[in-house]
Design an enzyme around this catalytic site. Structure first.
Site, PDB file in Angstrom:
ATOM      1  N   TRP A  81      10.375  22.982   3.218  1.00  0.00           N
ATOM      2  CA  TRP A  81      10.776  21.965   2.232  1.00  0.00           C
ATOM      3  C   TRP A  81      11.476  20.782   2.896  1.00  0.00           C
ATOM      4  CZ3 TRP A  81      13.062  24.844  -2.684  1.00  0.00           C
ATOM      5  CH2 TRP A  81      12.042  25.614  -3.268  1.00  0.00           C
ATOM      6  N   LYS A  82      11.926  20.938   4.131  1.00  0.00           N
ATOM      7  CA  LYS A  82      12.689  19.884   4.840  1.00  0.00           C
ATOM      8  C   LYS A  82      13.920  19.495   4.009  1.00  0.00           C
ATOM      9  CE  LYS A  82       8.498  18.651   7.242  1.00  0.00           C
ATOM     10  NZ  LYS A  82       7.723  17.640   7.960  1.00  0.00           N
TER      11      LYS A  82
ATOM     12  N   GLU B  11       2.191  22.252  15.562  1.00  0.00           N
ATOM     13  CA  GLU B  11       2.288  21.087  14.691  1.00  0.00           C
ATOM     14  C   GLU B  11       2.186  19.821  15.525  1.00  0.00           C
ATOM     15  OE1 GLU B  11       4.433  22.176  10.788  1.00  0.00           O
ATOM     16  OE2 GLU B  11       5.963  21.604  12.216  1.00  0.00           O
TER      17      GLU B  11
ATOM     18  N   GLY C 267       4.498  21.072   4.903  1.00  0.00           N
ATOM     19  CA  GLY C 267       5.618  20.221   4.527  1.00  0.00           C
ATOM     20  C   GLY C 267       5.427  19.677   3.117  1.00  0.00           C
ATOM     21  N   GLY C 268       4.975  18.434   3.037  1.00  0.00           N
ATOM     22  CA  GLY C 268       4.860  17.723   1.756  1.00  0.00           C
ATOM     23  C   GLY C 268       4.195  18.524   0.647  1.00  0.00           C
TER      24      GLY C 268
HETATM   25  P1  13P Z   1       3.496  17.790   6.400  1.00  0.00           P
HETATM   26  O1  13P Z   1       2.710  18.952   5.801  1.00  0.00           O
HETATM   27  O2  13P Z   1       4.278  17.034   5.390  1.00  0.00           O
HETATM   28  O3  13P Z   1       2.650  16.938   7.290  1.00  0.00           O
HETATM   29  O4  13P Z   1       4.618  18.462   7.344  1.00  0.00           O
HETATM   30  C1  13P Z   1       4.246  19.433   8.254  1.00  0.00           C
HETATM   31  C2  13P Z   1       5.463  20.042   8.797  1.00  0.00           C
HETATM   32  O5  13P Z   1       6.211  19.404   9.535  1.00  0.00           O
HETATM   33  C3  13P Z   1       5.775  21.425   8.432  1.00  0.00           C
HETATM   34  O6  13P Z   1       6.798  21.950   9.207  1.00  0.00           O
END
Ligand code: 13P
Length: 250
Positions: free
Chosen positions: A10-11, A167, A234-235
């Site tokens: 989720w960051k 990643e 992430g998103g």
């Molecule tokens: P996104 O899926 O938003 O590109 O992010 C990937 C990520 O950093 C997951 O740790």
């Protein structure tokens, strides 16, 4: 054999109230679905204990980081024992955003991995090159060094407890995904690096996730590759329907 896994990162998103609501939604969806993979959500520290109270069954919980010390005068840090005491079972370590913005190097990461393992947490250890490194054809060397420097101090037994996430930094949050062939090429390489150190059996049993603009529309193609064992999202993990679209790509 290795597991297929879809993990959300989720960051730094959602308030506690928003996060609990999203976790409740994801929990209901994951437990209703006949998911063909393990599903994990990694959430901000403040959300861990309350979210642990609203999830159940098939959904796993993780933190996005932990400290490189066990306890003491480290104002603002959150330790591995603290994370474990919330009920979380996983912790993302070495995310490129931590490496880039918070100066996390291999030495710090080795300490974090050791503390996570000592406290029964499964590290989801991230590696990946930046765009200039890929353009210079150095991506294989970069990920090899990240694995060697961050993890190869571990015994085979401890290494076997890890989840890896490749990643590519140029694909994170950019909408620019690695193609399934690019992902497979480097995942197979990562597995060969692991095999070179710990043997083929350990390598074959290591789950290697792909992260970087993974979405319901591209997940199935990525996950169909033999060395791509799932995704770190992430998103798209911030919307239940999108996250489930990825989970259901298996
Ligand atoms: P996104 O899926 O938003 O590109 O992010 C990937 C990520 O950093 C997951 O740790």
């Amino acid at each position: 054999m290795r597991k297929n896994i879809v993990a959300g990162n989720w960051k730094m998103n959602t308030t506690l109230q928003e996060g609990v609501k999203l976790a409740e939604e994801v929990n209901a969806a994951v437990n209703a679905a006949d998911a063909k993979c393990d599903v994990i959500i990694c959430v901000p520290f403040t959300h861990l204990a309350p979210i642990n109270g609203v999830i159940s069954g098939k959904l796993g919980l993780g933190a996005e980081n932990c400290a490189d010390h066990k306890s003491g005068a480290y104002t603002g840090e959150v330790s591995a024992p603290m994370v474990a005491s919330t009920g979380a079972k996983y912790v993302i370590l070495g995310h490129s955003e931590r490496r880039q913005y918070y100066g996390e190097n291999a030495e710090i990461l080795r300490a974090k991995v050791a503390l996570a393992l000592e406290n029964g947490l499964t590290p989801i250890f991230c590696i990946g090159e930046v765009l200039s490194e890929r353009e210079a054809g150095k991506h294989f060397d970069v990920v090899k060094s990240q694995i060697e420097d961050g993890l190869f101090n571990l015994s085979a037994e401890d290494f076997s407890k890890l989840i890896l996430a490749y990643e590519p930094v140029w694909a994170i949050g950019t909408g620019k995904t690695a193609t399934a062939d690019q992902a497979e090429e480097i995942h197979a390489f990562i597995r060969s690096v692991i095999a070179g150190k710990y043997g083929q059996e350990v390598a074959d049993n290591t789950s290697i996730l792909y992260g970087g603009s993974c979405k319901p529309t591209n997940a199935a193609e990525l996950f169909a590759k033999p060395d791509v064992d799932g995704g770190l999202i992430g998103g798209a993990s911030l919307k239940c329907a999108d996250f489930m679209g990825i989970v259901n790509a298996f």
